[in-house]
Write a protein that holds these residues in place. Structure first.
Motif, short mmCIF file in Angstrom:
data_model
loop_
_atom_site.label_atom_id
_atom_site.label_comp_id
_atom_site.label_asym_id
_atom_site.label_seq_id
_atom_site.Cartn_x
_atom_site.Cartn_y
_atom_site.Cartn_z
N GLU A 285 0.83 -1.22 0.00
CA GLU A 285 0.00 0.00 0.00
C GLU A 285 0.87 1.27 0.00
O GLU A 285 0.50 2.27 -0.60
N GLU A 286 2.02 1.22 0.68
CA GLU A 286 2.93 2.37 0.66
C GLU A 286 3.42 2.63 -0.76
O GLU A 286 3.50 3.78 -1.20
N ARG B 280 1.89 1.72 -3.56
CA ARG B 280 0.72 2.17 -4.34
C ARG B 280 0.47 3.66 -4.10
O ARG B 280 0.19 4.41 -5.05
N LYS B 281 0.55 4.10 -2.86
CA LYS B 281 0.33 5.52 -2.56
C LYS B 281 1.33 6.39 -3.31
O LYS B 281 0.98 7.49 -3.76
N LYS B 282 2.56 5.91 -3.46
CA LYS B 282 3.58 6.68 -4.19
C LYS B 282 3.20 6.84 -5.66
O LYS B 282 3.29 7.93 -6.22
N LYS C 185 0.24 6.59 -6.99
CA LYS C 185 -1.04 7.28 -7.14
C LYS C 185 -0.89 8.80 -7.06
O LYS C 185 -1.81 9.53 -7.44
N ARG C 186 0.24 9.27 -6.59
CA ARG C 186 0.49 10.72 -6.54
C ARG C 186 0.62 11.32 -7.94
O ARG C 186 0.52 12.53 -8.10
N ASP D 58 -5.29 -0.28 -10.95
CA ASP D 58 -5.21 1.17 -11.06
C ASP D 58 -5.00 1.64 -12.50
O ASP D 58 -4.70 2.82 -12.74
#
Length: 172
Positions: free
Chosen positions: A58-59, A61-63, A65-66, A97
């Motif tokens: 998830e960390e 993925r968050k990167k 998704k920015r 995604d």
């Protein structure tokens, strides 16, 4: 999808916006750990199996998704296939995604298939492109698309699966 909160990936680094690791703008994950240690490797800091740091999927993925402009995810190394369960889940997350996925390996497609690992086999079914083979200094060529030595191949995994024959992407 499995429970991503429990899966972690040992990484060396990230590149948020690469244009040299596949078609379009890409997020690149450099996995940590490689047994091959090819002489002349451009990423020797990734070789140690206990180097880098562990991150949750998830960390990662968050990167990515920015950046809403990304076309794809590239998973490099080190050797991504040393962490096949986490890498498979990362591929699934990227596809969910809307990203395409390129993955590098110092092993050939044939060697990866022969390992008989269900996670590796599933990666080869779900990723879009595989760049395979070890870097060989004597075959170094800076004019090649996405790879460092002429023995390495760009394999269209989707077309390979459909045709049941290895489909190599030409150097345009």
């Amino acid at each position: 999808m499995s429970n991503t909160s429990t899966l972690k990936l040992r990484v060396n680094d990230f590149i948020s916006d690469s244009i040299v690791d596949g078609f379009g703008l890409r997020f690149v994950v450099f996995t940590q750990g490689c047994h091959l240690r090819c002489p002349g490797c451009h990423n020797p800091s990734t070789h140690s199996l206990d180097g880098g740091r562990e991150v949750t999927l998830e960390e990662v993925r968050k990167k990515w998704k920015r950046n809403p402009l990304l076309h794809g995810l590239t998973i490099s190394g080190g050797e991504p296939f040393l962490q096949p369960e986490a890498v498979l889940e990362l591929i699934r997350m990227a596809h969910a995604d809307g990203l395409n996925v390129n993955i590098y390996s110092g092993y050939t497609y044939e060697t990866l298939k022969s390992k008989g690992c269900p996670f590796i086999n599933q990666i080869l079914m779900e990723a879009d492109i595989l760049i395979d083979g070890p870097f060989i200094m004597q075959l170094k060529n800076l004019n090649l698309l996405w790879r460092g030595s002429s023995n390495q191949r760009i394999i269209d995994l989707k077309q390979t699966h459909i045709s049941q024959e290895l489909v190599i992407v030409p150097d345009a």
